[in-house]
Write a protein that holds these residues in place. Sequence first.
Motif, mmCIF file in Angstrom:
data_model
loop_
_atom_site.group_PDB
_atom_site.id
_atom_site.type_symbol
_atom_site.label_atom_id
_atom_site.label_comp_id
_atom_site.label_asym_id
_atom_site.label_seq_id
_atom_site.Cartn_x
_atom_site.Cartn_y
_atom_site.Cartn_z
ATOM 1 N N ILE A 1 -2.532 7.174 -15.778
ATOM 2 C CA ILE A 1 -3.719 5.771 -14.895
ATOM 3 C C ILE A 1 -4.871 6.365 -15.744
ATOM 4 C CG2 ILE A 1 -3.818 4.121 -13.869
ATOM 5 C CD1 ILE A 1 -0.855 3.966 -14.555
ATOM 6 N N LEU A 2 -4.984 7.507 -15.453
ATOM 7 C CA LEU A 2 -6.375 7.586 -15.982
ATOM 8 C C LEU A 2 -6.399 7.598 -17.379
ATOM 9 C CD1 LEU A 2 -9.745 8.305 -15.260
ATOM 10 C CD2 LEU A 2 -8.712 10.876 -15.322
ATOM 11 N N LYS A 3 -5.855 7.850 -18.188
ATOM 12 C CA LYS A 3 -5.640 8.183 -19.397
ATOM 13 C C LYS A 3 -5.750 7.049 -20.380
ATOM 14 C CE LYS A 3 -3.548 12.291 -20.534
ATOM 15 N NZ LYS A 3 -2.495 13.497 -20.951
ATOM 16 N N ILE A 4 -4.799 5.930 -19.657
ATOM 17 C CA ILE A 4 -4.891 4.022 -19.807
ATOM 18 C C ILE A 4 -6.029 3.826 -19.815
ATOM 19 C CG2 ILE A 4 -3.907 2.021 -19.368
ATOM 20 C CD1 ILE A 4 -1.886 3.954 -18.588
ATOM 21 N N ASP A 5 -7.200 4.292 -18.200
ATOM 22 C CA ASP A 5 -8.117 3.913 -18.544
ATOM 23 C C ASP A 5 -9.405 4.361 -19.458
ATOM 24 O OD1 ASP A 5 -7.285 2.039 -16.012
ATOM 25 O OD2 ASP A 5 -8.106 3.658 -15.040
ATOM 26 N N LEU A 6 -9.079 5.035 -20.225
ATOM 27 C CA LEU A 6 -9.939 5.783 -20.895
ATOM 28 C C LEU A 6 -9.279 5.247 -22.457
ATOM 29 C CD1 LEU A 6 -9.690 9.852 -19.884
ATOM 30 C CD2 LEU A 6 -11.196 8.277 -19.357
ATOM 31 N N SER A 7 -8.661 5.172 -22.586
ATOM 32 C CA SER A 7 -7.922 4.540 -24.039
ATOM 33 C C SER A 7 -8.690 3.179 -24.137
ATOM 34 C CB SER A 7 -6.284 4.741 -24.022
ATOM 35 O OG SER A 7 -6.245 3.501 -23.525
ATOM 36 N N PHE A 8 -8.851 2.091 -22.852
ATOM 37 C CA PHE A 8 -9.572 1.309 -22.814
ATOM 38 C C PHE A 8 -10.947 1.357 -22.744
ATOM 39 C CE2 PHE A 8 -5.392 -0.576 -21.968
ATOM 40 C CZ PHE A 8 -5.207 -1.689 -22.938
ATOM 41 N N TRP A 9 -11.316 2.731 -22.943
ATOM 42 C CA TRP A 9 -12.789 2.507 -22.623
ATOM 43 C C TRP A 9 -13.953 1.321 -23.498
ATOM 44 C CZ3 TRP A 9 -16.461 3.737 -26.616
ATOM 45 C CH2 TRP A 9 -15.744 3.639 -27.902
ATOM 46 N N TRP A 10 -13.700 1.243 -24.488
ATOM 47 C CA TRP A 10 -14.909 0.433 -25.406
ATOM 48 C C TRP A 10 -14.450 -1.342 -24.979
ATOM 49 C CZ3 TRP A 10 -11.476 -3.869 -26.087
ATOM 50 C CH2 TRP A 10 -10.184 -3.406 -27.274
ATOM 51 N N LEU B 1 1.358 -1.146 -0.227
ATOM 52 C CA LEU B 1 0.212 -0.162 -0.076
ATOM 53 C C LEU B 1 1.102 1.246 0.116
ATOM 54 C CD1 LEU B 1 -2.772 -0.724 2.822
ATOM 55 C CD2 LEU B 1 -3.023 -0.921 0.315
ATOM 56 N N ARG B 2 1.927 0.927 0.765
ATOM 57 C CA ARG B 2 2.653 2.454 0.636
ATOM 58 C C ARG B 2 3.342 2.907 -0.149
ATOM 59 N NH1 ARG B 2 5.016 0.404 4.983
ATOM 60 N NH2 ARG B 2 7.108 -0.605 4.367
ATOM 61 N N ASN B 3 3.790 2.014 -1.096
ATOM 62 C CA ASN B 3 4.618 1.465 -2.433
ATOM 63 C C ASN B 3 3.925 1.908 -3.484
ATOM 64 O OD1 ASN B 3 7.836 0.935 -2.056
ATOM 65 N ND2 ASN B 3 6.477 -0.319 -0.523
ATOM 66 N N SER B 4 2.832 1.300 -3.632
ATOM 67 C CA SER B 4 1.784 2.129 -4.887
ATOM 68 C C SER B 4 1.590 3.865 -5.061
ATOM 69 C CB SER B 4 0.420 1.069 -4.133
ATOM 70 O OG SER B 4 -1.051 1.741 -5.457
ATOM 71 N N GLY B 5 1.248 4.125 -3.035
ATOM 72 C CA GLY B 5 1.063 5.562 -3.240
ATOM 73 C C GLY B 5 2.214 6.572 -3.363
ATOM 74 N N LYS B 6 3.331 5.532 -3.241
ATOM 75 C CA LYS B 6 4.527 6.186 -3.954
ATOM 76 C C LYS B 6 4.524 6.453 -5.218
ATOM 77 C CE LYS B 6 7.384 5.682 1.034
ATOM 78 N NZ LYS B 6 8.401 5.473 1.205
ATOM 79 N N GLY B 7 4.684 5.175 -5.398
ATOM 80 C CA GLY B 7 4.492 5.171 -6.903
ATOM 81 C C GLY B 7 3.745 5.996 -7.773
ATOM 82 N N MET B 8 1.943 5.691 -7.079
ATOM 83 C CA MET B 8 1.212 7.249 -8.052
ATOM 84 C C MET B 8 1.304 8.504 -7.807
ATOM 85 S SD MET B 8 -0.529 4.528 -9.411
ATOM 86 C CE MET B 8 -1.716 5.704 -10.045
ATOM 87 N N LYS B 9 1.549 8.656 -7.161
ATOM 88 C CA LYS B 9 2.109 10.065 -6.929
ATOM 89 C C LYS B 9 2.731 10.660 -8.224
ATOM 90 C CE LYS B 9 3.928 13.889 -3.462
ATOM 91 N NZ LYS B 9 4.967 13.556 -2.824
ATOM 92 N N GLY B 10 1.993 11.665 -8.751
ATOM 93 C CA GLY B 10 1.914 12.219 -9.849
ATOM 94 C C GLY B 10 1.444 11.549 -10.931
ATOM 95 N N ASN B 11 0.731 10.235 -10.834
ATOM 96 C CA ASN B 11 0.582 9.564 -11.998
ATOM 97 C C ASN B 11 -1.024 9.366 -12.709
ATOM 98 O OD1 ASN B 11 2.893 9.118 -12.980
ATOM 99 N ND2 ASN B 11 3.610 8.242 -11.674
ATOM 100 N N PHE B 12 -1.702 9.545 -11.029
ATOM 101 C CA PHE B 12 -2.696 9.755 -11.643
ATOM 102 C C PHE B 12 -3.354 10.090 -12.932
ATOM 103 C CE2 PHE B 12 -4.620 9.970 -6.556
ATOM 104 C CZ PHE B 12 -3.378 9.038 -6.268
ATOM 105 N N LYS B 13 -3.057 10.819 -13.810
ATOM 106 C CA LYS B 13 -3.817 11.034 -14.604
ATOM 107 C C LYS B 13 -3.008 10.246 -15.902
ATOM 108 C CE LYS B 13 -3.775 15.332 -18.096
ATOM 109 N NZ LYS B 13 -4.007 16.858 -17.911
#
Length: 320
Positions: free
Chosen positions: A235-244, A221-233
Amino acid sequence: MLLDRHKLREEAHRSLSNAPHARRVVLIHTGAILLFSLLLMLADYLLDRQISTTGGLRGMDNRAILCTIQMMLRLIQLILLPFWQIGYIYYALQVAKGDSTGAGDLMEGFRRFAPVLRLKLLLTAISLAAMLISAYASCFVFLMSPLAKPLLEFLEAVPGDTIDEAVIMEALKTVPTQNFVPAIAFFVMSLLAGLLFLFYRYRMAEMWLMNRPEGGAWAALRNSGKGMKGNFKAILKIDLSFWWFYLLEVLVTVIGYGDVILGAFGMELSTDAFTTYFLFFMLYLLLQLALYWWKRNEVAVTYAHAYCALFPQEDTKSQQ
């Protein structure tokens, strides 16, 4: 770190081209889930029929036993499914790293039962805490806003010595529904914001744990939070690229409730209720299997490459 979704998808295609058994593995993984769901549905049907014949006091013992069996089957599915699912995450991670893979990787979640269980329990506890905080926060904000005025005026009109909960609930029913809409809207927005933040903050926790199981659930949990800091957007773009893909998942799920949808529109097939339900359920299973066989590997391995990009040092350590 900038994550290029196009580059990640290209890397996923290359990785899958070097994993000749990828479609067989996803077929085994998805097929096992859907087969168990089918067996559980049939068992539910048969048990419900048996329970319906155990009316009265004489059948109480048999009814209790059958209901217990029914509950245990559902509990088994609820317990086993997360470990089976995380085994597929481990498989996708191995494909992304170019390591030797096979259907045996699907059992990795069960092999690492204790750390995976701790992670799941922690994520559940954090989510429940977020929901409670959202509820209290939304209520406070709503009551402090002008939108609460009609509801507060009603509550002030209730006699101060009224302690009968039933009387108060009956009185609340006379309040126009629109007076509750702002409170519900505050709660929903607060809840979605909180859960969305937690979802992305701990998005890589499962992969981190499967890559470094000795680290433990808290470290994941701790390392996931560190790795995702500043990368939310990103990862969201990757999610949106798989909208279909996600849209097709929703549509397939909706088809599974075809009997309910037909009933809502006053339509029905010429078959009995169970046969209609069974036909739509089988159609749902077949479409889900086809969708996952077609594209689930690409989606999962893309996210696995995103993990490798976010945690290159952890990937290196795991290979030493």
